[in-house]
Design an enzyme around this catalytic site. Structure first.
Site, PDB file in Angstrom:
ATOM      1  N   GLU A 138       0.827  -1.214   0.000  1.00  0.00           N
ATOM      2  CA  GLU A 138       0.000   0.000   0.000  1.00  0.00           C
ATOM      3  C   GLU A 138       0.860   1.262   0.000  1.00  0.00           C
ATOM      4  OE1 GLU A 138      -4.147  -1.570   2.033  1.00  0.00           O
ATOM      5  OE2 GLU A 138      -2.749  -0.471   3.308  1.00  0.00           O
ATOM      6  N   GLU A 194      -5.579  -8.356  -0.795  1.00  0.00           N
ATOM      7  CA  GLU A 194      -6.300  -8.135   0.461  1.00  0.00           C
ATOM      8  C   GLU A 194      -7.760  -7.868   0.152  1.00  0.00           C
ATOM      9  OE1 GLU A 194      -4.819  -5.283   3.285  1.00  0.00           O
ATOM     10  OE2 GLU A 194      -2.729  -5.708   2.805  1.00  0.00           O
TER      11      GLU A 194
END
Length: 475
Positions: free
Chosen positions: A180, A373
């Site tokens: 991320e 995810e």
């Protein structure tokens, strides 16, 4: 087609700092992720506005033991294998390999741990997907060098990569350079070890640090391709499309701008150059990136092989500052979408948003995607027999997997795999809680750190096992 393509990588995902524990064992050093406390101060520390460079006696630090996967990984991977995992995404704790971060030689005990973990995966025919840096920065690099604001971090990171690639080549095909990466703009201390001094130009610091991470990613990609021919290196985005609050052009423009805030990192990693809108944005903010003479060519020549991303929710935004009510729990602020239900933590549940996000990313980059995810954080309460009936999680995942299948089979999106976040319960990154559970496997631990750490299967365990057995046909 009602199934996914042959060879699709079904599995689960974790991060070292949320499940591993053993924070001070076998030579491991302290990292930024180790000084994130549970409780009211957590968000201020994550943002870099409350300086916490060491642990104190006034706070509880849930990552220190987490669910102690450091001592339970063989048991945990056996359970993953029982579910039929084809892939397990996990991260390497940088300070377990280089305790200070700037050493020349790696910590042999740290390398040995991860090699054993990977060998256990391979024994069960589970493909490792390794995240090199999942927010971790050794604290010595934070206090002595200023973390990623300092270009020297690029060399320290590449030394870390070289140690991993040397030891693990032939065993790991799929790599992610940074988790991320766009989180640096939102939670700069948690995401990149950045703390700010009074009066400092925070925007300049964040974008300069981002450039150093993007450069490090490109150089690591080149190194991986040279050292491990045939490997695949991906970038990783905290994704979720922004919807305009209304069809007013101003709202549509606002939503486009919020999406661009996130895409610009992946534009650089996937296309190899800063997009014009990002250059203009930095210019208007007075940001002047300090670059080396070869930086732009390095970025251009070493793009990633695939785009991985997390997806939990879509977001809603407006150009009208009066419409400022935000949902609880989201790192990236979002207005309340009246058409969507919410989780217990205020995350808006939007399966179609996953399909929208997948199409947006694939249209933009035309490189294979990987959902690394996706999942539902919820309170799981064992019944009198210790069983956990988590139909709400099954419903969430069923709807999202169907949306994923539609994107692949109806829209033609190329997708490598799908790893459910927190496949075993772990510490929540955003809140530091254990009660915000994502797993198919229950870990007996509470918010105060009490519990036996015993593992037990939830109803979703057998459900996901059937999903994998049928390659997504049976939901």
């Amino acid at each position: 087609m009602s199934k996914m393509p042959e060879g699709f990588l079904w599995g689960g995902a974790t991060a070292a700092n949320q499940c591993e524990g053993g924070f001070d064992l076998d030579g491991r050093g302290i990292a930024n992720v180790d000084v994130l406390p549970a409780g009211a101060d957590r968000r201020a520390v994550m943002s870099g506005r409350m300086k916490m460079l060491a642990c104190d006696s006034d706070h509880y630090y849930p990552s220190h033991e987490a669910i102690d996967m450091y001592h339970h990984y063989e048991e945990d991977i056996r359970l993953f294998a029982e579910m039929g995992f084809k892939c397990y995404r996990f991260s390497i704790a940088w300070s377990r390999i280089f305790p200070m971060g700037d050493e020349e030689q790696p910590n042999e005990k740290g390398l040995d741990f991860y090699e054993k973990l990977i060998d256990t995966c391979l024994k069960y025919n589970i493909e490792p997907l390794v995240t090199i840096c999942h927010f971790d920065v050794p604290m010595h690099l934070v206090t002595e060098y200023g973390s990623w604001r300092n270009r020297r971090l690029v060399d320290f990171y590449l030394n870390f990569c070289r140690a991993l690639f040397t030891r693990l080549k032939g065993k790991v095909k799929y790599w992610l350079t940074f988790n991320e990466i766009n989180m640096l703009l939102h939670l700069p201390f948690m995401g990149a070890g950045l703390v700010f001094e009074p009066g400092e130009n925070e925007t300049q610091v964040k974008y300069q640090a981002a450039h150093h991470e993007l450069l490090a990613s490109a150089l690591a990609t080149r190194m991986a391709h040279e050292m491990m021919p045939g490997c695949m290196v991906g970038c990783m985005l905290a994704a979720g499309s922004f919807y305009p609050y209304s069809c007013a052009p101003e709202d549509v423009w606002a939503a486009m701008g919020r999406d661009r805030d996130n895409y610009f990192f992946i534009d650089v990693q996937s296309r190899g150059e800063y997009p014009p809108f990002a250059r203009k944005r930095m210019e208007k903010a007075g940001v002047e990136l300090v670059m080396g003479p070869e930086d732009l060519s390095v970025l251009k020549e070493n793009t990633v092989d695939f785009i991985s991303f997390s997806y939990y929710a879509s977001r809603l935004t407006s150009a009208n500052p009066e419409l400022s009510k935000q949902t609880a729990g989201n790192v990236m602020a979002s207005m309340r979408n009246p058409y969507l239900k919410m989780s217990e933590w205020g995350w808006q549940i939007d399966p179609l948003g996953l399909r929208i996000t997948m199409n947006s990313l694939y249209d933009r980059y035309q490189k294979p995607l990987f959902i690394v995810e996706n999942g539902l954080g919820a309170v799981d309460t064992p019944d009198e027999n210790g069983a956990i009936h988590d139909d709400y999680r099954i419903d969430y995942l069923r709807a999202h997997i169907q949306a994923m299948k539609d994107a692949v089979n109806e829209d033609g999106v190329e997708l490598l795999g799908y790893t459910v976040w927190g496949c075993i319960d772990l510490v929540s990154a955003s809140t530091g809680e254990m009660k915000k559970r994502y797993g198919f496997i229950y870990a007996d631990k509470d918010n105060e750190g009490k519990g036996t750490l015993k593992r037990s299967k939830k109803d979703s365990f057998d459900w996901y096992k059937k999903v994998i057995e049928t390659n997504g046909e049976s939901l």
